[in-house]
Design an enzyme around this catalytic site. Sequence first.
Site, PDB file in Angstrom:
ATOM      1  N   HIS A 371      41.351  36.943  37.536  1.00  0.00           N
ATOM      2  CA  HIS A 371      41.928  37.064  38.877  1.00  0.00           C
ATOM      3  C   HIS A 371      43.010  36.008  39.088  1.00  0.00           C
ATOM      4  O   HIS A 371      42.886  34.862  38.626  1.00  0.00           O
ATOM      5  CB  HIS A 371      40.842  36.909  39.941  1.00  0.00           C
ATOM      6  CG  HIS A 371      40.086  38.176  40.203  1.00  0.00           C
ATOM      7  ND1 HIS A 371      40.341  38.991  41.276  1.00  0.00           N
ATOM      8  CD2 HIS A 371      39.104  38.783  39.487  1.00  0.00           C
ATOM      9  CE1 HIS A 371      39.533  40.038  41.229  1.00  0.00           C
ATOM     10  NE2 HIS A 371      38.777  39.930  40.153  1.00  0.00           N
ATOM     11  N   GLU A 391      46.853  43.764  48.058  1.00  0.00           N
ATOM     12  CA  GLU A 391      45.782  43.055  48.758  1.00  0.00           C
ATOM     13  C   GLU A 391      46.285  41.753  49.372  1.00  0.00           C
ATOM     14  O   GLU A 391      45.996  41.464  50.544  1.00  0.00           O
ATOM     15  CB  GLU A 391      44.640  42.775  47.776  1.00  0.00           C
ATOM     16  CG  GLU A 391      43.852  44.032  47.406  1.00  0.00           C
ATOM     17  CD  GLU A 391      43.110  43.904  46.085  1.00  0.00           C
ATOM     18  OE1 GLU A 391      42.448  44.882  45.693  1.00  0.00           O
ATOM     19  OE2 GLU A 391      43.205  42.832  45.440  1.00  0.00           O
TER      20      GLU A 391
END
Length: 471
Positions: A371, A391
């Site tokens: 991530h 996001e």
Amino acid sequence: MIRYERDMLGYGATPPNANWPNQARIAVQFVINYEEGGENCILHGDEGSEAFLSEIVGAASWPDQRHWNMESIYEYGARAGFWRLHRLFTELNIPATVYGVATALARSPVQVRAMQDAGWEIASHGLKWVEHKDMPKEEERAQIQQAITLHTEVTGERPYGWYTGRCSENTVALVAEDGGFDYISDTYADDLPYWMTLEGRDQLIIPYTLDANDMRFATPQGFNSGDQFFQYLKDSFDALYAEGAGGQPKMMSIGLHCRLIGRPGRVMALRRFMAYAQAKEGVWFATRRDIAKHWIENHPPVHFDRPSQMSRKKFVETYGSIFEHSAWVAEGAYDGELGAAHDCAIGLHNAMARAFRRADHKDRLAVLRAHPDLAGKLAAAKRLTKESTSEQASAGLDALTDEERAKFQELNTQYVKKHGFPFIIAVRDHSKQGILHAFERRIGNATEIEFEEACKQVERIAELRLSEILP
């Protein structure tokens, strides 16, 4: 790879609005099973007598013998019970669907004419009223075609509905294979019609009932009196009627047999229920074919790429990025047990989360490290995945002030130095300020606690991503 054939989800918590005609709250549907003359009997070429659904509770088949008492009970259904039901339905002007065993119909031409004169739908109840569970597939396929042919000869029209009742695991697929049925009813799985895809063909299923059914007069722990039957039908009706008033109209099926409910001591319970239902507003009395036509017109099948039916290559291409840069999670889900329950966001998320959870610490840590930092260097260089880009933008992390960006970079550095993986949070669940507060609160946690929290956030991010793809 295991594919589970049963559908344990159905419509779930939000069934479609049936949109019955005239905004009816409930569709009430009566089935009259006409089996008399099609039951097991050596006169019909069977190995023994009938043993199912009669006044003789616990009856056993008599091999190679006629069972005179059993035969006469079935004869009562044709000779007396049928006409009692015929008078009741025509008097109250309530439509009915007949599940007609083809050989029984062929032996009752006068009753068939009465059904037709009353405008009843005559669906097929198979060739004979016998057990199919051990019948070879080819034999059952042949009997289905024989039933259609005989039904057409006797009534002048092929059947458009089908219910075997004593069916095999092959029955529904074999009937759908014919291609000429508006609906099949060999299921008890729902209170609404639904679609099945069988051998590439869309087939409408209209579920039947074994509970709101007079067969329970002939089974242990069943109905002992007409009052019990009436009360059960009334309670079923009231529950479904209330759901319809709440915006979720359903269908109520009621199963009848001429030799059972056609007895004088029981038929008055049916009359009382019919009068009760007729006195209510917003009740649609329909045949099963009426319901099928309505459903086909108003609720056609919906097609989409179902995860449980994808090839491995397509599945991984579609869902391999749901867990950031970790296609192995999708591969693990694909190799597990998938079925209709996994063809929605919650279902597939569960399958993928299970694959993630059963991985060892090293592999899960690799997912965390895959991530990106929040508002970090990759974001600045526009090198995030499209999912991460969307996001972070949803929380305004793509439009930070210089001061905010510096704050995020400082926290990122401190967090990774302490825990060994990036700070992970499902940003779609939070505002920019909420993310900063969570960052400042969590940075002081023990690494073991943060590892588990980060894994939970990874799973939440995956769920949100899936919700944008699947129902």
